[in-house]
Design an enzyme around this catalytic site. Structure first.
Site, short mmCIF file in Angstrom:
data_model
loop_
_atom_site.label_atom_id
_atom_site.label_comp_id
_atom_site.label_asym_id
_atom_site.label_seq_id
_atom_site.Cartn_x
_atom_site.Cartn_y
_atom_site.Cartn_z
CD GLU A 56 -3.22 -0.82 2.05
OE1 GLU A 56 -4.37 -1.11 1.71
OE2 GLU A 56 -2.94 -0.35 3.18
CD GLU A 78 -4.35 -5.81 2.80
OE1 GLU A 78 -5.12 -5.09 3.47
OE2 GLU A 78 -3.11 -5.75 2.88
#
Length: 584
Positions: free
Chosen positions: A158, A232
């Protein structure tokens, strides 16, 4: 196992179309004797892959050291996954977030003044090079290119939520390749961060928990061809101290999973099995207010913290059966649990009076940070002498994270980072009185710029407007409590301030259980020397998970570090958890 290929129309394995149906399972949050059980239940759910992060800060707690043994035996975990017929997505960081202490970045990096983490700072990249050079060679036989289970390796984590330096990502990719990674690389980001977090030539994936169509559309905007994947898919959430236990309805999560799979996307369910932040490993968030994460990482996952299937497991299995083959095998019943009732803690050892047995002291002109002391987890104990008697104010510029203050061993107050508290008034009883400040690292920040999270007393610490001439700084990592001398508890003179309490319980047949600490305030627990984690009466979490393999047939030892005071002399072993009130 065949090698994964990335084609314009999706993933291919052994030159056949392939969909990754994965679930997150972090080996470092599960007792190693339970790995095989959790992997087996992953396959029975219908998953063909599991995903795991790699916590750099556990494998290399000190620079120049690297562990791949016991609960950190990642090669063994990968072999078990392969034996179960599962592929693996490997996410080595260097940064992992994961609600894990410091996002997995080792604390010793912060001993470098001014270091820029997650950047092209040569000091950071040199350390990453050393890390990958130690981690990857033992893992190369597990890569899919060599017949192993690892299909792909993640690049950073991320990153688009943190920075936008593609050259940094390119440096990391080059390091992975140089250390032998020849399987596909991928990045993951939330929809709004996809532009900043990607790297040309590396597969982009997206993270979200709802609005699947929108998230996949955002991914397609940045990646017009190639596989669609949610790396995710958030089906629950984590908890913080002082909050409620986060849950998400099984039907809602299953319906969103159905939409995601119906769109033809691959998925990694985050989390399939959350596990536990054992010891001092929980992370924290700081988006204006510091919020430490609790010990349990149950995450309201399909497998609960003890590894038992939940209604979400059943709901997900039914959804998966619509899209992929699901084994025609019965799901194992919940494992037996121990409910042994109250356990008296009959012996104690005060912390302040025995601190010299737990760590050495360093004298300096100011309080030293944990990082300067070469310490990652636990506490640091500061002491100085107060020259004058009378009222005085202690001012600490920056408390990281919770400071208990004592004068001649008597508690006079607490300063908490979470409450932005910096000053404490008290009366000094005599010239030369001893000022003691016990500072707890409650978890380094794991997300955002706050990962530069040094611990202890930072900045200037003033007493009566002046800086004391000398301070003693003592690292208390509490890795080993063997040197502590315990004596029988005397109800006529109970310990004042932080103290260790110890008792024993007989177990006929070891099994999972849950330790309840009603009447206790705040502290840490060990069972047979295994660090279970933190407890705190503010909740939400009210019990600590005790894995069955931690117990042994016969006599078992329970040690509790109570930082304040307790209204009882017993703890309780129960057959069910209490993670606190929920708010759906």
């Amino acid at each position: 196992m065949p090698r994964l290929e990335i084609a314009a129309d999706g993933f291919r394995l052994d030159d056949r179309p392939f969909r990754i149906v994965s679930g997150a399972l972090h080996y470092f949050r599960v007792h190693p004797e339970q790995w095989a059980d959790r992997l087996h239940k992953a396959r029975l759910l219908g998953l063909n892959t599991v995903e795991t992060y790699v916590p750099w800060n556990l494998h290399a707690r000190r620079r120049g050291e690297f562990r791949l043994d016991a609960g950190l035996d990642l090669p063994r975990f990968l072999r078990l996954a392969a034996a179960e017929g599962l592929h693996v997505l490997l996410r080595p960081g260097p940064y992992i977030c994961a609600e894990w202490e410091g996002g997995g970045l080792p604390s010793w990096l912060l001993a470098e003044e001014g270091i820029a983490l997650r950047s092209r700072d040569p000091r950071f990249l040199r350390a990453v090079d050393e890390y990958l050079g130690a981690l990857l060679p033992p893992l190369l036989p597990s890569l899919g290119s060599r017949g192993g289970p690892v299909l792909a390796v993640q690049l950073e984590n991320e990153y688009g939520a943190y920075g936008d330096d593609a050259a940094y990502l390119a440096d990391l990719a080059a390091l992975l390749r140089r250390h032998g990674v020849d399987v596909p690389l991928f990045t993951c980001d939330q929809p709004s961060d996809l532009g900043r977090g990607g790297l040309e030539g590396v597969l982009r994936t997206v993270n979200f928990g709802s609005r699947a169509e929108s998230g996949l559309a955002a991914l397609r905007e940045h990646q017009p061809a190639g596989p669609l994947m949610c790396s995710e898919f958030w089906i629950g959430w984590f908890d913080r101290w002082g909050g409620t236990h986060a849950v998400r309805g099984a039907d809602d999560a299953a319906a969103e999973l159905d939409r995601l799979l119906a769109a033809g996307a691959s998925v990694n369910v985050y989390m399939f099995h959350g596990g536990t932040n054992f010891g001092f490993t929980n992370g924290a968030n700081d988006k204006g207010t510091y919020r430490p994460t609790v010990t349990s990482y149950d995450y309201d996952a399909p497998l609960d913290e003890a590894g038992d299937p939940t209604p979400k497991y059943t709901a997900f299995r039914e959804v998966l059966a619509k899209h992929v083959p699901v084994p025609d095998e019965p799901v194992p019943a919940p494992a037996p649990k121990l409910g042994l009732g109250p356990v008296p803690l009959t012996h104690c050892a005060p912390l302040l009076d025995r601190a010299d047995l737990l760590g050495g002291a360093v004298e300096a002109a100011r309080p030293l940070t944990m990082e300067e002391l070469g310490q990652d987890f636990g506490f640091v104990l500061y002491e100085t002498r107060l020259p004058d008697r009378g009222p005085v104010v202690l001012r600490a510029e920056d408390v990281r994270d919770r400071a208990q203050v004592f004068v001649d061993g008597q508690p006079v107050g607490v300063l908490e980072r979470e409450g932005r508290e910096h000053a404490l008034a008290f009366t000094v009883p005599r010239p030369g009185a001893r000022l003691t400040v016990l500072v707890e690292n409650q978890g380094r920040v794991n997300y955002g710029p706050g990962v530069h999270d040094r611990k202890g007393l930072l900045g200037r610490t003033l007493v009566g407007g002046r800086e004391p001439a000398t301070w003693s700084s003592r690292a208390l990592p509490l890795d080993d409590l063997a040197a502590l001398p315990f004596t029988s508890f005397d109800p006529q003179s109970p310990p004042v301030g932080p103290a260790f309490h110890r008792g024993h319980v007989e177990v006929e047949r070891p099994a999972d259980t849950f330790l309840a600490l009603e009447g206790w305030t705040k502290g840490n627990v060990w069972v047979n020397g295994f660090a279970l984690g933190r407890y705190w009466s503010r909740g939400a979490q009210a019990t600590l998970y005790v894995p069955g393999p931690v117990l042994r047939a016969g006599r078992n030892e329970i040690t509790v570090l109570e930082l304040h005071a307790s209204a009882t002399r017993t703890v309780e072993l129960r057959d069910r958890p209490d993670l606190g009130p929920t708010e759906e």
